[in-house]
Design a protein around this motif. Structure first.
Motif, PDB file in Angstrom:
ATOM      1  N   THR A 183       0.839  -1.193   0.000  1.00 49.29           N
ATOM      2  CA  THR A 183       0.000   0.000   0.000  1.00 49.29           C
ATOM      3  C   THR A 183       0.878   1.249   0.000  1.00 49.29           C
ATOM      4  O   THR A 183       2.090   1.186   0.181  1.00 49.29           O
ATOM      5  N   HIS A 184       0.237   2.379  -0.180  1.00 48.71           N
ATOM      6  CA  HIS A 184       0.906   3.652  -0.462  1.00 48.71           C
ATOM      7  C   HIS A 184       1.090   4.504   0.788  1.00 48.71           C
ATOM      8  O   HIS A 184       0.785   4.079   1.903  1.00 48.71           O
ATOM      9  N   GLY A 185       1.542   5.726   0.587  1.00 48.33           N
ATOM     10  CA  GLY A 185       1.777   6.653   1.684  1.00 48.33           C
ATOM     11  C   GLY A 185       0.646   7.631   1.906  1.00 48.33           C
ATOM     12  O   GLY A 185      -0.366   7.630   1.182  1.00 48.33           O
ATOM     13  N   LEU A 202      -5.328  -4.178   7.309  1.00 52.37           N
ATOM     14  CA  LEU A 202      -5.688  -4.175   5.891  1.00 52.37           C
ATOM     15  C   LEU A 202      -4.740  -5.037   5.055  1.00 52.37           C
ATOM     16  O   LEU A 202      -5.162  -5.640   4.065  1.00 52.37           O
ATOM     17  N   HIS A 203      -3.465  -5.105   5.445  1.00 50.25           N
ATOM     18  CA  HIS A 203      -2.546  -5.978   4.714  1.00 50.25           C
ATOM     19  C   HIS A 203      -3.029  -7.428   4.791  1.00 50.25           C
ATOM     20  O   HIS A 203      -2.996  -8.152   3.792  1.00 50.25           O
ATOM     21  N   GLY A 258       4.566  -4.867   2.470  1.00 52.12           N
ATOM     22  CA  GLY A 258       5.315  -3.635   2.244  1.00 52.12           C
ATOM     23  C   GLY A 258       4.465  -2.423   1.976  1.00 52.12           C
ATOM     24  O   GLY A 258       3.254  -2.498   1.768  1.00 52.12           O
ATOM     25  N   GLY A 259       5.140  -1.282   1.972  1.00 47.81           N
ATOM     26  CA  GLY A 259       4.465  -0.038   1.674  1.00 47.81           C
ATOM     27  C   GLY A 259       5.425   1.125   1.644  1.00 47.81           C
ATOM     28  O   GLY A 259       6.595   1.016   2.036  1.00 47.81           O
ATOM     29  N   HIS A 260       4.924   2.237   1.161  1.00 40.73           N
ATOM     30  CA  HIS A 260       5.693   3.476   1.107  1.00 40.73           C
ATOM     31  C   HIS A 260       5.271   4.393   2.250  1.00 40.73           C
ATOM     32  O   HIS A 260       4.084   4.605   2.468  1.00 40.73           O
ATOM     33  N   SER A 261       6.231   4.892   3.014  1.00 44.49           N
ATOM     34  CA  SER A 261       5.992   5.883   4.059  1.00 44.49           C
ATOM     35  C   SER A 261       4.966   5.357   5.075  1.00 44.49           C
ATOM     36  O   SER A 261       5.223   4.381   5.769  1.00 44.49           O
ATOM     37  N   ILE A 308       9.278  -7.795   5.785  1.00 38.82           N
ATOM     38  CA  ILE A 308       8.631  -6.490   5.897  1.00 38.82           C
ATOM     39  C   ILE A 308       9.468  -5.472   5.138  1.00 38.82           C
ATOM     40  O   ILE A 308      10.679  -5.369   5.362  1.00 38.82           O
ATOM     41  N   VAL A 309       8.835  -4.716   4.236  1.00 43.60           N
ATOM     42  CA  VAL A 309       9.555  -3.748   3.427  1.00 43.60           C
ATOM     43  C   VAL A 309       8.961  -2.352   3.655  1.00 43.60           C
ATOM     44  O   VAL A 309       7.754  -2.142   3.489  1.00 43.60           O
ATOM     45  N   GLY A 310       9.811  -1.418   4.047  1.00 40.76           N
ATOM     46  CA  GLY A 310       9.397  -0.027   4.200  1.00 40.76           C
ATOM     47  C   GLY A 310      10.232   0.861   3.296  1.00 40.76           C
ATOM     48  O   GLY A 310      11.450   0.946   3.452  1.00 40.76           O
ATOM     49  N   VAL A 311       9.594   1.496   2.333  1.00 39.70           N
ATOM     50  CA  VAL A 311      10.277   2.415   1.426  1.00 39.70           C
ATOM     51  C   VAL A 311       9.978   3.844   1.867  1.00 39.70           C
ATOM     52  O   VAL A 311       8.818   4.194   2.119  1.00 39.70           O
ATOM     53  N   GLY A 312      11.026   4.667   1.972  1.00 37.99           N
ATOM     54  CA  GLY A 312      10.815   6.043   2.422  1.00 37.99           C
ATOM     55  C   GLY A 312      10.309   6.092   3.844  1.00 37.99           C
ATOM     56  O   GLY A 312       9.474   6.925   4.191  1.00 37.99           O
TER      57      GLY A 312
END
Length: 220
Positions: free
Chosen positions: A32-34, A85-86, A111-114, A136-140
């Motif tokens: 999902t997004h930020g 929600l994931h 995973g998700g962004h921000s 678990i992936v966290g971008v930004g």
């Protein structure tokens, strides 16, 4: 395309499946997004993974108007249940792999962004993921730097808050969300998880020292 339904929320989601000519890998993605954004901001993630044989699902967070016109009626409800929600999206993805993969042998990338990355960290505790191998992936995703002002505290960012606050449900206003994000980061406790934090060289919101600070915090 599908609908993600949880609590009082309805939001949109896309399932991405590799082409039949590509061998399926025993890996699934849930993304999902930020904050104030939508799933289209990270559309390249599931597309690229599908090229590599990885099936995934990408969903909009409720109350984010760029993705789905719906409201979050209670911020308390969002705080309690948004990380679930994931898991709900994961359940929507599974029927598409029936008879194609042994789900019990698959790794799940959560995973998700921000903000989406933060919810991914929280989602790792969801019962639905308790018996699967997961990354678990966290971008930004990082913590506020100590040596300089965080972007959210600068005049530049504050000047954008008027329009940004109109992109989300009123209950998800910056005044509600930002302090909550900070609280979660400061108090989150995670053990025995594989976590990948990805930061860009030109990330204005999360500088590299902010990512390093979060890494040290999680490791402690």
């Amino acid at each position: 395309r599908t609908q993600l339904k949880h609590q009082h929320w309805n939001s949109n989601a896309f399932v991405f499946l590799p082409d039949e000519s590509v061998a399926l890998r025993p890996t699934l993605g849930v993304f999902t997004h930020g904050y104030t954004s939508s799933k289209d901001s990270i559309l390249t993630w599931p597309v690229r993974l599908a090229e590599e044989g990885v099936a995934s699902i990408l969903f909009d967070l409720p109350g984010h108007y760029l993705g789905s016109f719906n409201d979050v009626n209670s911020f308390d409800e969002f705080k309690l249940h948004a990380h679930q929600l994931h898991g709900q999206a994961y359940k929507l993805l599974l029927p598409h792999l029936a008879g194609k993969l042994n789900i019990n042998d698959c790794m799940v990338i959560i995973g998700g962004h921000s903000l989406g990355g933060l919810l991914s960290l929280m989602a790792s505790k969801d019962e639905i993921f308790s018996h699967v191998d997961r990354l678990i992936v966290g971008v930004g995703l990082g913590m506020a730097p100590e040596t300089s002002a965080h972007l959210f505290d600068t005049p530049f960012y504050k000047s954008t808050l008027n329009i940004r606050s109109q992109l989300v449900s009123p209950e998800l206003s910056p005044e509600n969300v930002f302090p909550w994000i900070k609280e979660i980061k400061n108090n989150i406790k995670i053990s025995d998880e594989k976590i990948l934090l990805i930061l860009g060289e030109d990330d204005l919101v999360v500088p590299k020292d902010g990512g390093e600070k979060l890494r040290q915090h999680l490791q402690s």
